[in-house]
Write a protein that holds these residues in place. Structure first.
Motif, short mmCIF file in Angstrom:
data_model
loop_
_atom_site.label_atom_id
_atom_site.label_comp_id
_atom_site.label_asym_id
_atom_site.label_seq_id
_atom_site.Cartn_x
_atom_site.Cartn_y
_atom_site.Cartn_z
N ALA A 10 44.54 36.01 52.46
CA ALA A 10 44.45 36.48 51.08
C ALA A 10 44.80 37.96 51.00
O ALA A 10 44.87 38.67 52.00
CB ALA A 10 43.05 36.25 50.54
N LEU A 11 45.01 38.43 49.77
CA LEU A 11 45.19 39.84 49.50
C LEU A 11 43.87 40.44 49.02
O LEU A 11 43.03 39.72 48.48
CB LEU A 11 46.27 40.04 48.44
CG LEU A 11 47.69 39.67 48.83
CD1 LEU A 11 48.61 39.78 47.62
CD2 LEU A 11 48.19 40.56 49.96
N PRO A 12 43.69 41.74 49.21
CA PRO A 12 42.47 42.38 48.69
C PRO A 12 42.35 42.14 47.19
O PRO A 12 43.33 42.18 46.45
CB PRO A 12 42.69 43.87 48.99
CG PRO A 12 43.64 43.88 50.13
CD PRO A 12 44.54 42.71 49.92
N ARG A 13 41.12 41.90 46.74
CA ARG A 13 40.88 41.66 45.33
C ARG A 13 39.49 42.12 44.96
O ARG A 13 38.65 42.35 45.82
CB ARG A 13 41.05 40.17 45.00
CG ARG A 13 40.01 39.26 45.65
CD ARG A 13 40.23 37.80 45.26
NE ARG A 13 41.50 37.31 45.77
CZ ARG A 13 42.39 36.62 45.04
NH1 ARG A 13 42.14 36.36 43.77
NH2 ARG A 13 43.52 36.20 45.57
N GLY A 14 39.25 42.26 43.66
CA GLY A 14 37.93 42.63 43.17
C GLY A 14 37.80 44.12 42.89
O GLY A 14 38.76 44.88 42.97
N ALA A 15 36.59 44.53 42.57
CA ALA A 15 36.31 45.94 42.26
C ALA A 15 36.07 46.72 43.54
O ALA A 15 35.42 46.25 44.47
CB ALA A 15 35.09 46.04 41.35
N LEU A 16 36.62 47.93 43.59
CA LEU A 16 36.46 48.82 44.73
C LEU A 16 35.90 50.14 44.21
O LEU A 16 36.56 50.85 43.47
CB LEU A 16 37.79 49.04 45.43
CG LEU A 16 37.76 49.82 46.74
CD1 LEU A 16 37.08 49.00 47.83
CD2 LEU A 16 39.16 50.21 47.17
N ARG A 17 34.66 50.45 44.59
CA ARG A 17 33.99 51.66 44.11
C ARG A 17 34.14 52.76 45.16
O ARG A 17 33.70 52.60 46.30
CB ARG A 17 32.52 51.37 43.82
CG ARG A 17 32.33 50.30 42.75
CD ARG A 17 30.89 49.85 42.62
NE ARG A 17 30.74 48.80 41.63
CZ ARG A 17 30.97 47.50 41.89
NH1 ARG A 17 31.33 47.12 43.11
NH2 ARG A 17 30.82 46.61 40.94
#
Length: 308
Positions: free
Chosen positions: A86-93
């Motif tokens: 997969a590729l990186p996904r979602g929120a990154l704080r």
């Protein structure tokens, strides 16, 4: 049931239903309802509640110790499966000091999001070092002395710092010849939300020397202190690479060079965990390389190299 378990652990760790709700991004009523459902399922009370405070029951304490490990294993399993191919996904704080955030992290974060469109980068810039776990921070870029074993630290460089001032200031007030002379000078001070500089840690023949300092001007932004120093308003302590332009232009000159401040470590940090999320690893990889190039480029302006 997993959502109920997560609501329970967050309530325990934050000691507040409202804070747990904030971290989970739901309302306090939702957190309260989920815990009530969990208590009904288990057939026991997990919290003793009063109008002023709450505390774990004995059953709640035992359940918390067990369920936190279970949730950790579930998170690890879900992350490992979801990231296969997969590729990186979602929120990154992400957090960083203001200076590094503006010049280094902001453009890099935009490039990272271009490369991984399924990532939402949430950048928080502050001189204050947050609690990465409590504030749900994924990645931090910091310049400090690090002792926290709960984080993974990827060193960028050891960073030299200097005392410096504008030639005009030194013409008016004289050049300090020894650390104690700083008491007779205007020192430009850093102030955080929870603390302020009262001493500068200098060195004397390799030994630490705590020097009391004072001044009429203080700020929570390192760039503001640099501007004030260039304007001739006092002496400042800065990482050498952050004032390379002003040093190269002669706007600032070093003082007390035989008593430099202790070096600090520039590093990328993220919470220690068994399996690092792909979004964290890929962002940290890019940030470490970009930070090294940035510091090396700034130091080259004054004929210096990035320490190895």
């Amino acid at each position: 049931m997993l959502e109920n378990m997560r609501a329970f652990t967050q309530a325990v760790e934050s000691d507040s239903f409202s804070e747990a709700a904030r971290r989970l991004r739901v309302s306090p009523n939702v957190v309260s309802h989920r815990i009530q459902v969990l208590e009904k399922h288990l057939g026991c009370r997990l919290f003793n509640r009063t109008t002023r405070r709450m505390s774990l029951t004995e059953q709640g304490r035992v359940y918390y110790e067990t369920v936190t490990e279970a949730l950790r294993l579930i998170d690890t399993a879900e992350t490992s499966i979801s990231e296969l191919g997969a590729l990186p996904r979602g929120a990154l704080r992400v957090t960083a000091p203001l200076h590094l955030g503006r010049r280094l992290l902001a453009p890099m974060a935009a490039r990272y999001q271009d490369a991984y469109p399924q990532i939402d980068v949430r950048l928080r810039l502050s001189e204050h070092m947050p609690d990465l776990i409590a504030e749900s921070i994924d990645v931090a870029l910091r310049l400090a002395t690090f002792e926290d074993s709960s984080t993974i630290l990827r060193k960028v460089a050891e960073v030299d710092r200097i005392l410096c001032a504008a030639p005009a200031y030194l013409d008016r007030h004289g050049v300090p010849e020894k650390p104690a002379d700083l008491l007779n000078h205007q020192c430009l001070l850093m102030r955080h939300a929870t603390s302020r500089e009262l001493r500068w840690m200098l060195t004397d023949k390799g030994k630490d020397l705590a020097v009391p300092v004072a001044g009429h001007l203080e700020a929570d932004d390192g760039d503001v202190l640099t501007v004030w120093a260039v304007e001739g308003r006092g002496i400042v302590v800065k990482p050498r690479f952050e004032v390379a332009d002003a040093l190269a232009a002669g706007q600032l000159v070093p003082v007390l060079e035989r008593h430099p401040p202790r070096p600090m470590t520039l590093a990328v940090l993220y919470p220690a965990r068994q399996l690092v999320p792909l979004k964290v690893k890929t962002f940290a990889d890019m940030l470490v390389e970009d930070a090294r190039r940035y510091v090396a480029r700034e130091l080259a302006k004054i004929g210096e190299k990035l320490p190895s």
